[in-house]
Design an enzyme around this catalytic site. Structure first.
Site, short mmCIF file in Angstrom:
data_model
loop_
_atom_site.label_atom_id
_atom_site.label_comp_id
_atom_site.label_asym_id
_atom_site.label_seq_id
_atom_site.Cartn_x
_atom_site.Cartn_y
_atom_site.Cartn_z
N HIS A 55 0.84 -1.19 0.00
CA HIS A 55 0.00 0.00 0.00
C HIS A 55 0.88 1.25 0.00
CE1 HIS A 55 -3.16 -2.85 1.30
NE2 HIS A 55 -3.99 -1.97 0.79
N LYS A 99 -0.34 4.62 4.69
CA LYS A 99 -1.18 3.62 5.36
C LYS A 99 -0.46 3.12 6.61
CE LYS A 99 -3.91 -0.57 4.57
NZ LYS A 99 -5.17 0.08 5.02
#
Length: 239
Positions: free
Chosen positions: A150, A154
């Site tokens: 990600h 995140k």
């Protein structure tokens, strides 16, 4: 079969998912009608593109709706769940970080309304979870690793989606190992690797745009109409 537009309440309308839901629903007026959008703070202006906006403190006064789609914060979750139960309306929620008590409240609500709470509303991920469960069941004793990637902002690791995929494998009796990568602006990539002696299988899902999650939530909202009360998964509502 439902042919009229589904009346939607968007809860958490000022966030990225809320904004995507408003935009995508407006593009399909024959399928969706947003009757209200709820934000944490008092909105200004009060009507945007024909959609009335409400502050979270005004939730009790929103118009009648068929389904509430909630992508908010844990502190905003209890009121929208209670409103859906009170009005006998369906709930679709992707709010993360909810407590065990809130999970219990979800389970109780599912005895009176149809609802979906999920970490990921991508229809492709829903299919992937089913494939993972089938593969884990068919390949006992194989090593199973889930690698998720990600964007750098995140914070949670492993991702909620990776844990959901792991639960799918665990339901077949498998043990799962996780690895997490944070780099650039990656929207979301999940690889589930099954490794045996002399062979390996990889199941991969890549999201290249966040709209896939909003589209999935809209799909699920429409599919929940006329369903009996219950706690559904995205994969239960694919057709």
């Amino acid at each position: 079969m439902n042919t009229s537009p589904t009346r939607l309440l968007i809860h958490g309308a000022s966030g990225r998912m809320g904004q995507a839901l408003l935009r995508l629903a407006a593009a399909e007026p024959e399928r969706y009608q947003v009757v209200g959008a709820v934000t944490r703070r008092t909105p200004s202006p009060r009507v945007v593109d024909g959609v009335p906006h409400f502050a979270a403190s005004e939730l009790a006064g929103v118009p009648a709706f068929d389904v509430a789609i909630d992508f908010s914060l844990p502190e905003g979750f209890d009121p929208v769940l209670a409103l859906c139960v009170e009005r006998k309306a369906a709930l679709v929620s992707g709010t993360t970080g909810i407590s065990s008590a809130q999970q219990s409240a979800l389970a109780a609500a599912a005895t009176t309304i149809p609802l979906v709470w999920a970490t990921n509303f991508s229809l492709g991920v829903a299919v992937l979870a089913e494939l993972v469960e089938r593969a884990a069941s068919a390949l006992p004793g194989w090593d199973i690793d889930i690698v998720e990637s990600h964007h750098v902002h995140k914070k949670d690791a492993p991702s909620g989606t990776a844990l959901t995929l792991g639960q799918a494998a665990a339901s077949a009796g498998a043990q799962v190992h996780y690895a997490s990568l944070r780099a650039g602006d990656i929207v979301g990539e999940h690889t589930v690797q099954f490794a045996g002696l002399g062979e390996r299988i990889e199941l991969v899902h890549r999201a290249t745009h966040r709209d896939v999650f909003a589209r999935g939530a809209l799909h699920v909202a429409r599919k929940l109409l006329d369903r009996p009360a219950g706690d559904y998964r995205v994969r239960d509502l694919l057709d």
